[in-house]
Every structure is written in C-alpha cells, then in structure tokens.
Design a protein around this motif. Structure first.
Motif, mmCIF file in Angstrom:
data_model
loop_
_atom_site.group_PDB
_atom_site.id
_atom_site.type_symbol
_atom_site.label_atom_id
_atom_site.label_comp_id
_atom_site.label_asym_id
_atom_site.label_seq_id
_atom_site.Cartn_x
_atom_site.Cartn_y
_atom_site.Cartn_z
ATOM 1 N N TYR A 169 0.864 -1.174 0.000
ATOM 2 C CA TYR A 169 0.000 0.000 0.000
ATOM 3 C C TYR A 169 0.903 1.227 0.000
ATOM 4 O O TYR A 169 1.654 1.449 0.942
ATOM 5 C CB TYR A 169 -0.938 0.047 1.220
ATOM 6 C CG TYR A 169 -1.806 1.287 1.177
ATOM 7 C CD1 TYR A 169 -2.860 1.368 0.271
ATOM 8 C CD2 TYR A 169 -1.537 2.385 1.976
ATOM 9 C CE1 TYR A 169 -3.631 2.523 0.171
ATOM 10 C CE2 TYR A 169 -2.302 3.549 1.880
ATOM 11 C CZ TYR A 169 -3.345 3.606 0.976
ATOM 12 O OH TYR A 169 -4.095 4.745 0.865
ATOM 13 N N THR A 217 1.263 5.281 -0.092
ATOM 14 C CA THR A 217 0.741 6.627 -0.025
ATOM 15 C C THR A 217 1.690 7.480 -0.860
ATOM 16 O O THR A 217 2.826 7.713 -0.461
ATOM 17 C CB THR A 217 0.719 7.126 1.439
ATOM 18 O OG1 THR A 217 0.110 6.130 2.234
ATOM 19 C CG2 THR A 217 -0.060 8.411 1.560
ATOM 20 N N ARG A 225 3.254 6.670 -7.983
ATOM 21 C CA ARG A 225 2.598 5.351 -8.005
ATOM 22 C C ARG A 225 2.889 4.655 -9.346
ATOM 23 O O ARG A 225 3.217 3.476 -9.389
ATOM 24 C CB ARG A 225 1.085 5.495 -7.807
ATOM 25 C CG ARG A 225 0.698 5.993 -6.419
ATOM 26 C CD ARG A 225 -0.804 6.253 -6.329
ATOM 27 N NE ARG A 225 -1.567 5.062 -6.677
ATOM 28 C CZ ARG A 225 -1.768 4.050 -5.842
ATOM 29 N NH1 ARG A 225 -1.286 4.107 -4.623
ATOM 30 N NH2 ARG A 225 -2.451 2.998 -6.218
ATOM 31 N N GLU A 257 -4.706 -1.869 -2.798
ATOM 32 C CA GLU A 257 -5.515 -0.902 -2.057
ATOM 33 C C GLU A 257 -6.272 -1.510 -0.885
ATOM 34 O O GLU A 257 -6.666 -0.803 0.042
ATOM 35 C CB GLU A 257 -6.528 -0.255 -3.015
ATOM 36 C CG GLU A 257 -5.933 0.700 -4.029
ATOM 37 C CD GLU A 257 -5.343 1.938 -3.388
ATOM 38 O OE1 GLU A 257 -6.018 2.589 -2.579
ATOM 39 O OE2 GLU A 257 -4.160 2.235 -3.686
ATOM 40 N N LEU A 304 5.125 4.876 2.963
ATOM 41 C CA LEU A 304 4.722 6.272 3.051
ATOM 42 C C LEU A 304 5.734 7.121 2.300
ATOM 43 O O LEU A 304 6.908 7.164 2.649
ATOM 44 C CB LEU A 304 4.697 6.667 4.536
ATOM 45 C CG LEU A 304 4.285 8.087 4.897
ATOM 46 C CD1 LEU A 304 2.857 8.379 4.466
ATOM 47 C CD2 LEU A 304 4.424 8.295 6.412
ATOM 48 N N ASP A 354 3.530 12.482 -0.286
ATOM 49 C CA ASP A 354 2.331 12.539 -1.112
ATOM 50 C C ASP A 354 1.714 13.921 -1.027
ATOM 51 O O ASP A 354 0.962 14.240 -0.110
ATOM 52 C CB ASP A 354 1.337 11.476 -0.636
ATOM 53 C CG ASP A 354 0.162 11.345 -1.574
ATOM 54 O OD1 ASP A 354 0.034 12.184 -2.500
ATOM 55 O OD2 ASP A 354 -0.638 10.407 -1.393
ATOM 56 N N ILE A 375 -2.144 14.003 -0.911
ATOM 57 C CA ILE A 375 -2.772 13.217 0.159
ATOM 58 C C ILE A 375 -4.126 13.838 0.536
ATOM 59 O O ILE A 375 -4.294 15.055 0.500
ATOM 60 C CB ILE A 375 -1.828 13.113 1.388
ATOM 61 C CG1 ILE A 375 -2.250 11.939 2.289
ATOM 62 C CG2 ILE A 375 -1.729 14.427 2.149
ATOM 63 C CD1 ILE A 375 -1.168 11.518 3.278
ATOM 64 N N LYS A 413 -6.914 8.736 2.096
ATOM 65 C CA LYS A 413 -5.597 8.095 2.127
ATOM 66 C C LYS A 413 -5.030 8.060 3.539
ATOM 67 O O LYS A 413 -4.427 7.070 3.965
ATOM 68 C CB LYS A 413 -4.620 8.844 1.215
ATOM 69 C CG LYS A 413 -4.867 8.697 -0.279
ATOM 70 C CD LYS A 413 -3.758 9.474 -0.981
ATOM 71 C CE LYS A 413 -3.859 9.416 -2.493
ATOM 72 N NZ LYS A 413 -2.754 10.170 -3.110
ATOM 73 N N THR A 467 -4.139 4.612 5.440
ATOM 74 C CA THR A 467 -2.777 4.358 5.905
ATOM 75 C C THR A 467 -2.800 4.015 7.391
ATOM 76 O O THR A 467 -2.194 3.026 7.822
ATOM 77 C CB THR A 467 -1.878 5.599 5.666
ATOM 78 O OG1 THR A 467 -1.959 5.958 4.284
ATOM 79 C CG2 THR A 467 -0.435 5.319 6.038
#
Ligand SMILES: [Mg+2]
Length: 263
Positions: A96, A98, A104, A116, A124, A127, A130, A134, A138
């Motif tokens: 996953y 962020t 990405r 996802e 992390l 981002d 964000i 999100k 997270t």
C-alpha cells in the motif's frame, strides 16, 4: 588534508538540490559552469534528493530545463531507493503506497505490486496529493501491524513563503493516531539510500562525496555510510549553526561554486 587533495580524491559527487544547486528553482551563482568544470575533470554527478513526491523523469526534465543536466549525469530519489529496498527485502509483496499519482506509476513500472485493500507492506512517501481517505487508510493498515516503510525523514520541505509539511510530519501524525513509527526509513541519512547508491555506482567509500546544505540528512548521510561529506552554507545551515553541531563534514565551502578554485 588540503582542500585540493580532497577534491582530487572525490570521483563521484552526490548533489543535494535545494539549498545546494538551486534555491527556489534559481541556480546558485554560476552553478552551470561549476558543474561543467566538475564533469570536465572526470567527476561523475548524481543528483540525490529525498523528495519522493516527484519521479526521476520529473527531475531530469527540470534539471534539463535549468541547463544543468549532463548526458552522463544521474538522478536518484528516496523513491528510487525505496523501490530498490522493496525489491531486495519485500520481493513480490503487496504494497500500500501513499504517494502521488506519478510516483505510483513509477513504482508500478518498476514491478512493485500496489494494493488498495489487502496489502502486506505500507510505504509512506511524500504525497502532495494526500487526502483524508488516504490518511485514514494508511492509519488503518498501520494498526494491523504491517511492516512500515517511509521514504525519508525530512519534517519540512523548503518552499516560499514558508516551508511545507514533508514526510517527517506525516510520520508524526501516524504516530499520534496509530501508535506506529516506521520500521525502516530509506532516504538520507540512512543506509538504505547508501545501498542504492552502491548498487547504482558499483562503488563505495570516501571517493564518493555527499554535497549538501543540511546537517541531519546530507552531512550525516556521508558520515553514517563511509562517504565523504562537503557542507555548503548556501542553504539551511549557517556557520553559527555548524559551530554548535555534533555532525561534522570533511570540508565546508560557502557555495559549491567555490570548488572550481581547487580543481
Ligand atoms: Mg538541501
């Protein structure tokens, strides 16, 4: 050791960007000529940034636009180092991430499996897109106790008129909410970024010099990983701050441009 001896020994220059090469997108002094002179003397230039909100391609475009990207140069971000880390230590695992849309895409292009709903690892990055969804996701995945990797530790990113929150600030938010701190932080000053550089250059040791303006990331990166370090006073660190610091550089200059005198 004389300055000129250091400069002669250094073969690979890892260049921090903001505060070292440019400030707010404006080159510091005659940086273009400085970098050309370094190349002419056979030095390899690698732009090394902790900023994981942009991809290598974004930076190549930006540096080319500024007229300072040479054919033999390279860009390496904490995002690139994180991809290398995932391949080495979490191969095939569902991640996953962020991160910004572009970042990405770059993870996907490098063969990282993004997930996802049911990830095995949480990453992390910086981002700048964000949102609350999100953030909540997270935090939820972190509460599951999944391995937690952050691309870099910087609390703020330099910006005008004031610095803006970077990954280090996100880390504190998730610590407050989910009671977790990263298991691994990849970027400067940590060793995973250094491993990435060794992989990229096939070399290590003090013929590699980290040039930067920030003590706790750039200069500590050199000291922690057996690289040389050159502190420049063109960014965050003043001479007064440096006098009080326990982090020591091999060499200091007012700006990187001063190095041409010793080539
Ligand atoms: Mg900097």
């Amino acid at each position: 050791m004389e300055i000129a001896e250091y400069v002669k020994k250094w073969k690979i220059f890892l260049l921090d960007l903001d505060g070292t090469v440019y400030i707010d997108g404006a080159l510091i002094g005659d940086m273009k000529r400085t970098l050309e002179t370094l190349r002419k003397h056979g030095k390899r230039l690698i732009y090394l940034t902790n900023n994981s909100s942009r991809t290598k391609e974004d930076y190549v475009r930006r540096l080319t636009g500024l007229g300072i990207y040479g054919e033999e140069d390279d860009v390496y971000t904490s995002g690139d180092a994180t991809i290398a880390y995932l391949k080495r230590h979490c191969a095939g695992r569902r991640v996953y991430l962020t991160g910004t849309e572009k970042v990405r895409e770059s993870f996907l292009k490098q063969g990282i499996r993004l997930e996802e709903e049911d990830p095995e690892v949480v990453v992390l990055s910086y981002d700048t897109e964000i949102d609350y969804e999100k953030i909540s996701k997270t935090a939820r995945f972190l509460r599951r106790g999944l391995p937690y990797i952050a691309t870099h530790p910087d609390v703020n990113c330099p910006a005008k008129p004031a610095p803006v929150p970077d990954v280090g600030s996100f880390i504190r938010m998730f610590e407050a909410s989910a009671g977790r701190v990263p298991d691994v932080i990849v970027g400067k000053p940590y060793r995973y970024m250094a491993e990435g550089i060794r992989e990229l250059t096939g070399t290590h040791g003090d013929e590699v010099v980290m040039v930067g303006d920030r003590l706790y990331t750039d200069i500590a990166f050199g000291a922690n990983n057996g690289f040389s370090s050159l502190l420049v006073f063109s960014g965050e660190t003043t001479e007064e701050l440096y006098r009080q610091s326990a982090v020591r550089a091999d060499l200091t200059l007012q700006t990187l441009n001063d190095i041409v005198k010793y080539l």
